[in-house]
Design an enzyme around this catalytic site. Structure first.
Site, PDB file in Angstrom:
ATOM      1  N   GLY A   1     -26.931   0.627   0.813  1.00 20.29           N
ATOM      2  CA  GLY A   1     -25.804   1.566   0.852  1.00 20.29           C
ATOM      3  C   GLY A   1     -24.523   0.779   0.668  1.00 20.29           C
TER       4      GLY A   1
ATOM      5  N   CYS B   1     -20.257  -0.616  -2.595  1.00 21.33           N
ATOM      6  CA  CYS B   1     -20.379  -1.276  -3.902  1.00 21.33           C
ATOM      7  C   CYS B   1     -21.660  -0.956  -4.655  1.00 21.33           C
ATOM      8  CB  CYS B   1     -20.262  -2.785  -3.724  1.00 21.33           C
ATOM      9  SG  CYS B   1     -18.621  -3.285  -3.256  1.00 21.33           S
TER      10      CYS B   1
ATOM     11  N   ASP C   1       0.858  -1.187   0.000  1.00 19.33           N
ATOM     12  CA  ASP C   1       0.000   0.000   0.000  1.00 19.33           C
ATOM     13  C   ASP C   1       0.889   1.230   0.000  1.00 19.33           C
ATOM     14  OD1 ASP C   1      -3.283   0.140   0.966  1.00 19.33           O
ATOM     15  OD2 ASP C   1      -2.136   1.999   0.798  1.00 19.33           O
TER      16      ASP C   1
ATOM     17  N   ARG D   1     -19.969   4.262   4.377  1.00 17.85           N
ATOM     18  CA  ARG D   1     -20.106   4.777   3.014  1.00 17.85           C
ATOM     19  C   ARG D   1     -21.532   4.586   2.480  1.00 17.85           C
ATOM     20  NH1 ARG D   1     -14.866   2.176   0.336  1.00 17.85           N
ATOM     21  NH2 ARG D   1     -15.225   0.679   2.009  1.00 17.85           N
TER      22      ARG D   1
ATOM     23  N   LYS E   1      -0.760   2.956   7.281  1.00 18.94           N
ATOM     24  CA  LYS E   1      -1.557   1.727   7.276  1.00 18.94           C
ATOM     25  C   LYS E   1      -0.633   0.503   7.302  1.00 18.94           C
ATOM     26  CE  LYS E   1      -5.704   0.605   4.670  1.00 18.94           C
ATOM     27  NZ  LYS E   1      -6.309   0.838   3.354  1.00 18.94           N
TER      28      LYS E   1
ATOM     29  N   GLY F   1     -35.850  -2.705   3.807  1.00 17.01           N
ATOM     30  CA  GLY F   1     -35.098  -1.897   4.757  1.00 17.01           C
ATOM     31  C   GLY F   1     -35.085  -0.444   4.344  1.00 17.01           C
TER      32      GLY F   1
ATOM     33  N   THR G   1     -11.670   2.265  -6.623  1.00 17.78           N
ATOM     34  CA  THR G   1     -12.191   2.844  -7.875  1.00 17.78           C
ATOM     35  C   THR G   1     -13.406   3.686  -7.498  1.00 17.78           C
ATOM     36  OG1 THR G   1     -13.466   0.810  -8.210  1.00 17.78           O
ATOM     37  CG2 THR G   1     -11.404   1.012  -9.421  1.00 17.78           C
TER      38      THR G   1
HETATM   39  C1  UDX Z   1     -22.175  -6.219  -1.888  1.00 18.11           C
HETATM   40  C2  UDX Z   1     -22.333  -7.573  -2.615  1.00 18.11           C
HETATM   41  O1  UDX Z   1     -23.201  -8.430  -1.853  1.00 18.11           O
HETATM   42  C3  UDX Z   1     -20.980  -8.230  -2.823  1.00 18.11           C
HETATM   43  O2  UDX Z   1     -21.149  -9.403  -3.597  1.00 18.11           O
HETATM   44  C4  UDX Z   1     -20.046  -7.257  -3.560  1.00 18.11           C
HETATM   45  O3  UDX Z   1     -18.765  -7.812  -3.705  1.00 18.11           O
HETATM   46  C5  UDX Z   1     -19.950  -5.931  -2.809  1.00 18.11           C
HETATM   47  O4  UDX Z   1     -21.270  -5.387  -2.607  1.00 18.11           O
HETATM   48  P1  UDX Z   1     -21.777  -5.408   0.631  1.00 18.11           P
HETATM   49  O5  UDX Z   1     -21.947  -4.019   0.089  1.00 18.11           O
HETATM   50  O6  UDX Z   1     -20.647  -5.701   1.539  1.00 18.11           O
HETATM   51  O7  UDX Z   1     -21.666  -6.473  -0.569  1.00 18.11           O
HETATM   52  O8  UDX Z   1     -23.109  -5.759   1.445  1.00 18.11           O
HETATM   53  P2  UDX Z   1     -24.479  -6.561   1.207  1.00 18.11           P
HETATM   54  O9  UDX Z   1     -24.650  -7.521   2.308  1.00 18.11           O
HETATM   55  O10 UDX Z   1     -24.626  -7.075  -0.158  1.00 18.11           O
HETATM   56  O11 UDX Z   1     -25.551  -5.369   1.446  1.00 18.11           O
HETATM   57  C6  UDX Z   1     -25.573  -4.222   0.611  1.00 18.11           C
HETATM   58  C7  UDX Z   1     -26.706  -3.311   1.024  1.00 18.11           C
HETATM   59  O12 UDX Z   1     -27.974  -3.890   0.742  1.00 18.11           O
HETATM   60  C8  UDX Z   1     -26.733  -2.980   2.506  1.00 18.11           C
HETATM   61  O13 UDX Z   1     -27.090  -1.627   2.669  1.00 18.11           O
HETATM   62  C9  UDX Z   1     -27.808  -3.896   3.054  1.00 18.11           C
HETATM   63  O14 UDX Z   1     -28.404  -3.407   4.228  1.00 18.11           O
HETATM   64  C10 UDX Z   1     -28.788  -3.902   1.897  1.00 18.11           C
HETATM   65  N1  UDX Z   1     -29.651  -5.101   1.853  1.00 18.11           N
HETATM   66  C11 UDX Z   1     -29.111  -6.324   1.587  1.00 18.11           C
HETATM   67  C12 UDX Z   1     -31.023  -4.961   2.023  1.00 18.11           C
HETATM   68  O15 UDX Z   1     -31.545  -3.861   2.273  1.00 18.11           O
HETATM   69  N2  UDX Z   1     -31.801  -6.083   1.923  1.00 18.11           N
HETATM   70  C13 UDX Z   1     -31.304  -7.300   1.647  1.00 18.11           C
HETATM   71  O16 UDX Z   1     -32.099  -8.269   1.554  1.00 18.11           O
HETATM   72  C14 UDX Z   1     -29.919  -7.437   1.485  1.00 18.11           C
END
Ligand code: UDX
Length: 435
Positions: free
Chosen positions: A260, A263, A30, A331, A35, A256, A86
């Site tokens: 957020g 990703c 890094d 984020r 870090k 929900g 990114t």
């Molecule tokens: C996501 C993808 O799941 C993962 O494959 C990718 O590599 C990165 O993005 P992440 O952002 O870590 O992963 O969290 P995830 O568990 O997927 O939840 C994303 C968002 O969706 C959260 O805000 C979560 O609260 C919301 N969510 C998820 C819902 O509101 N309802 C659901 O049923 C599932």
């Protein structure tokens, strides 16, 4: 097999540590010297369940090391993974590739002997080709291949997801690179985890399309939740009822406050921009983005509705700030939009989160940060659950009610059993259920 991992964020650190756990020699690089110094001291800069154990095991086995010396790491590696950020370019909504380009050029200069460069960052379609060009410019005589290997891990379950993925996707164009990538993922192939080899552009589209489809499922069930509230149906039963259809499946149908994280918001936007650029509009994903933005904003009004719509001079106790449970990541968290709306409506906001308060303090300065849930409920007119931390499901609801000025609860994650809330004397409102 020697692996260099460029970037020690969520994806880089987890992937590096897990590759060391597979038995490979991994060096994580890094440019952030602070870090790296923390990692060298055995301190993990992010909250991610189980990651500390894998990192410690790798360090003890002397298979996992950390450095700022990119040149040294790359020159002795068989495979170099790119796991740098990114971020969204705020001016265009496109993914900003400046860190990928800088890393690619530095890698190019450091290459000695045949090396496979692997894109693990989530990047727009066509990036593998561009990375190849940047490396070639930096080092016209180098022998290398560029491969796309998107990562699908979720924060909060990252180690588990990396070690037990539904599939591994590898986009490449040469047999030599295929041999190296096959060797790297052999430990997963041995456990019958599907390894899907595709072209590079296809692998890049798979990553965006996968995330966009999941975001779409969430956006869909959230709008169905609104419908259920309006017509007196129960969205949890609807989710069961449709999820049992194997063509739909039960996952990612939890209503929900809107999605957020690092990703979904970024990748859905980037897919729409990529579609525009390619003359293939992604109108469905575009509408999911707008629906989700409206939902996050609307959640402040939903909380206000528990008090008849007026919040001036009222206190809201907010339980949970992170975008989901088991992370300290703020984020694009719905909590940011919710807090802004509550403050706009004149509320005093008292908030508690088990891991997110340090990060939240950088983003939300007009909030009173509290010791625990009961402290956040102290003198509150309404308590709102924003993140599904399991400690909120285990709250002593009578004690919580006794802290409050008036007993209203808005549960944006349907975490609490409504009957239990009612028995504790709380006026309870969930999502997509009329109770
Ligand atoms: C996501 C993808 O799941 C993962 O494959 C990718 O590599 C990165 O993005 P992440 O952002 O870590 O992963 O969290 P995830 O568990 O997927 O939840 C994303 C968002 O969706 C959260 O805000 C979560 O609260 C919301 N969510 C998820 C819902 O509101 N309802 C659901 O049923 C599932």
């Amino acid at each position: 097999m020697r692996i260099a991992m460029i970037g020690t964020g969520y994806v880089g650190l987890v992937s590096g540590a897990c590759f060391a756990d597979f038995g490979f020699d991994v060096i994580c690089v890094d440019i952030d010297a602070g870090k790296i110094a923390r990692l060298v001291d055995g301190d993990i800069p992010i909250f991610e369940p189980g990651l500390d154990h894998v990192v410690e095991a790798g360090r003890r086995a002397e298979r996992l090391a950390f450095t700022t010396d990119l040149e040294g790491a790359v020159s002795s590696a068989d495979a170099v993974f790119l796991a740098v950020g990114t971020p969204t370019d705020p001016a265009t909504g496109r993914a900003d590739l400046r860190y990928v380009e800088a890393a690619a050029r530095s890698i190019g200069k450091a290459l000695t002997g045949y090396t496979v460069i692997v894109d693990k960052s989530t990047v727009p379609v066509g990036t593998a080709k561009r990375v190849e060009g940047w490396i070639r410019e930096a080092n016209p005589t180098a022998t290398f291949d560029v491969v796309s290997n998107p990562e699908f891990l979720r924060e909060g379950a990252a180690v588990q997801d990396f070690q037990n993925p539904d599939r591994v996707v590898i986009g490449l164009e040469s047999d030599r690179a295929r041999d190296v990538m096959s060797a790297i993922y052999q430990p997963l192939a041995n456990r019958d985890i599907p390894i899907l080899f595709t072209g590079r552009e296809t692998a890049e589209v798979i990553k965006y399309a996968g995330n966009a489809f999941l975001a779409l499922k969430i956006g869909f069930i959230n709008e169905v939740a609104d419908l259920c509230e309006a017509v007196g149906a129960d969205v949890l039963e609807v989710a069961d009822g449709i999820g049992l259809d194997s063509r739909i499946g039960p996952k990612f149908l939890r209503p929900g406050p809107g999605y957020g994280g690092s990703c979904f918001p970024k990748d859905t936007l980037a897919l729409v921009r990529t579609g525009e650029d390619a003359g293939a509009p992604q109108s469905i994903v575009d509408s999911v983005i707008r629906s989700n933005a409206a939902r996050k904003r609307g959640m402040g009004d939903k909380i206000a509705s528990a008090l008849g719509g007026t919040l001036a001079g009222r206190t809201v106790g907010l339980l949970g700030l992170t975008f989901k449970a088991n992370t300290d990541d703020m984020r694009e968290s719905p909590a940011v939009d919710i807090v802004s709306r509550l403050l706009e409506l004149g509320a005093v906001v008292r908030a508690y989160d088990p891991q997110g308060m340090e990060e939240a303090a950088h983003l939300l300065d007009s909030v009173e940060y509290c010791r625990d849930s009961y402290d956040a409920a102290d003198g509150a007119d309404v308590v709102a659950i924003v993140t599904e931390w399991s400690e909120f499901a285990a709250l002593d609801l009578e004690r919580l009610r006794d802290c409050m000025r008036s007993p209203h609860m808005v549960d944006l994650r349907n975490l609490i059993d409504p009957a239990r809330a009612r028995a504790a004397g709380l006026n309870y409102m969930g999502i997509g259920r009329v109770i």
